[in-house]
Design a protein around this motif. Structure first.
Motif, short mmCIF file in Angstrom:
data_model
loop_
_atom_site.label_atom_id
_atom_site.label_comp_id
_atom_site.label_asym_id
_atom_site.label_seq_id
_atom_site.Cartn_x
_atom_site.Cartn_y
_atom_site.Cartn_z
N ASP A 235 0.82 -1.20 0.00
CA ASP A 235 0.00 0.00 0.00
C ASP A 235 0.86 1.26 0.00
N LEU A 236 1.89 1.27 0.84
CA LEU A 236 2.78 2.43 0.92
C LEU A 236 3.62 2.57 -0.34
N SER A 238 2.79 1.62 -3.35
CA SER A 238 1.90 2.13 -4.37
C SER A 238 1.73 3.64 -4.24
N LEU A 239 1.59 4.09 -2.99
CA LEU A 239 1.46 5.53 -2.72
C LEU A 239 2.73 6.27 -3.12
N SER A 261 1.82 2.05 -9.92
CA SER A 261 1.04 2.30 -8.70
C SER A 261 -0.23 1.45 -8.69
N ILE A 265 -1.11 -1.37 -5.90
CA ILE A 265 -2.31 -1.23 -5.06
C ILE A 265 -3.25 -2.41 -5.30
N SER A 275 -7.28 -1.20 1.34
CA SER A 275 -6.64 -0.42 0.28
C SER A 275 -7.64 0.38 -0.53
N THR A 278 -7.07 3.96 0.03
CA THR A 278 -5.91 4.49 -0.69
C THR A 278 -6.26 4.75 -2.14
N ALA A 281 -8.28 7.90 -2.35
CA ALA A 281 -7.43 9.09 -2.22
C ALA A 281 -6.70 9.38 -3.53
#
Length: 309
Positions: A235-236, A238-239, A261, A265, A275, A278, A281
């Motif tokens: 998750d991080l 991908s961010l 990304s 994700i 997720s 995320t 967002a």
């Protein structure tokens, strides 16, 4: 188990780097560490996809898994010299660390050591025994991904469980535990460091990574086989890939950052459904960016698509 884990890390990183080099994206901050983390994340993500295919086909056994591992190793060795040359560029002697940075590195290393010691013993955690280890063991026994109606969590995303199943097939329960928890926790620390350094400084990034790594929500899983840290890593990461696209200049944007990304994700949502937030967002970020730049964004977007073809 530790030796197996180190070898697996190297194999997956080399495997992922082979494909990472193909998409031709270049981080603007901490290039060497970023390339290492993206290579590992991409390699592990592709590996999970392969495991999923084997599990659906009923070929989820040690023979086919070892064949996949060897195939990944052969592919990865094609770019061994390229990845090795990047690490030769690191000059440790030029690093000037402040007291806070040294303290953060030592504290993180100490925590990692204790987390490893705890992870090297069989877990007694209830959730792990009733779900996170029970389901993977059933997949191994059945040689396929099937509904296990007497276990908790059979209807939830199973990417994390498949990674644990792989650990059981390749070695044993201890290897599976430190693979899904300890290694993924350490990789998450590096991603948090990269995100912090992108926006602030190395000192703040290290201290931020220390704060996260010393939290109870990270310490507790170290004695379990929970999949939370594996989810946090993807998750991080991908961010971080999205950040590299979003905050770059319009003329320098590479659409492949969004593709990477999205892939990462997707793996993260296959571990935990959280997720979704995320993704939400990121979608809102794209909408806001498009509304702010309007026609210019559309032109750059289409230009990158045709260029990639």
């Amino acid at each position: 188990d530790i030796i197996f884990l180190v070898l697996f890390f190297q194999l997956i990183t080399l495997f992922g780097n082979y494909f990472y080099e193909k998409i031709k994206i270049f981080p603007t901050s901490s290039k060497i560490v970023s390339n290492l983390i993206f290579s590992f994340g991409m390699g592990l993500g592709l590996f999970i996809v392969i495991l999923t295919v084997l599990a659906f086909l009923g070929l989820f056994n040690s023979i086919y898994v070892w064949l996949v591992v060897m195939a990944c190793g052969i592919i990865g060795l094609k770019n061994y010299k390229g990845l090795l040359s990047e690490f030769k560029l690191i000059n440790i002697q030029k690093l000037s660390l402040s007291r806070l940075e040294i303290f953060s590195i030592l504290f993180i290393s100490t925590l990692s050591f204790f987390y490893l010691i705890v992870g090297l013993s069989p877990t007694l955690d209830g959730d792990s025994l009733s779900s996170y280890l029970l389901l993977p063991k059933q997949y191994v026994l059945n040689s396929e991904l099937s509904l296990v109606d007497f276990a908790v969590g059979s209807i939830y995303p199973q990417n994390g469980h498949l990674l644990i199943s792989f650990g059981l097939l390749l070695k044993d329960q201890i290897f599976a535990q430190i693979l899904i928890v300890w290694m993924m926790g350490n990789m998450s620390v590096l991603v948090i460091f990269l995100i912090g350094k992108y926006f602030f400084s190395r000192r703040i990034a290290l201290f931020g990574a220390l704060i996260w790594y010393s939290m109870y929500s990270v310490a507790y899983p170290s004695a379990t086989a929970k999949i939370d840290l594996a989810w946090a890593f993807f998750d991080l990461l991908s961010l971080y890939a999205f950040i590299n696209w979003y905050f770059s200049k319009l003329k320098d944007r590479n659409i492949n950052w969004l593709f990477l990304s999205g892939f990462l994700i997707g793996i993260a949502s296959g571990i935990k459904q959280a997720s979704f937030f995320t993704v939400l967002a990121m979608v809102l970020g794209i909408i806001f960016d498009h509304a702010k730049n309007r026609n210019l964004v559309s032109k750059v977007f289409l230009k990158n698509i045709f260029r990639s073809e």
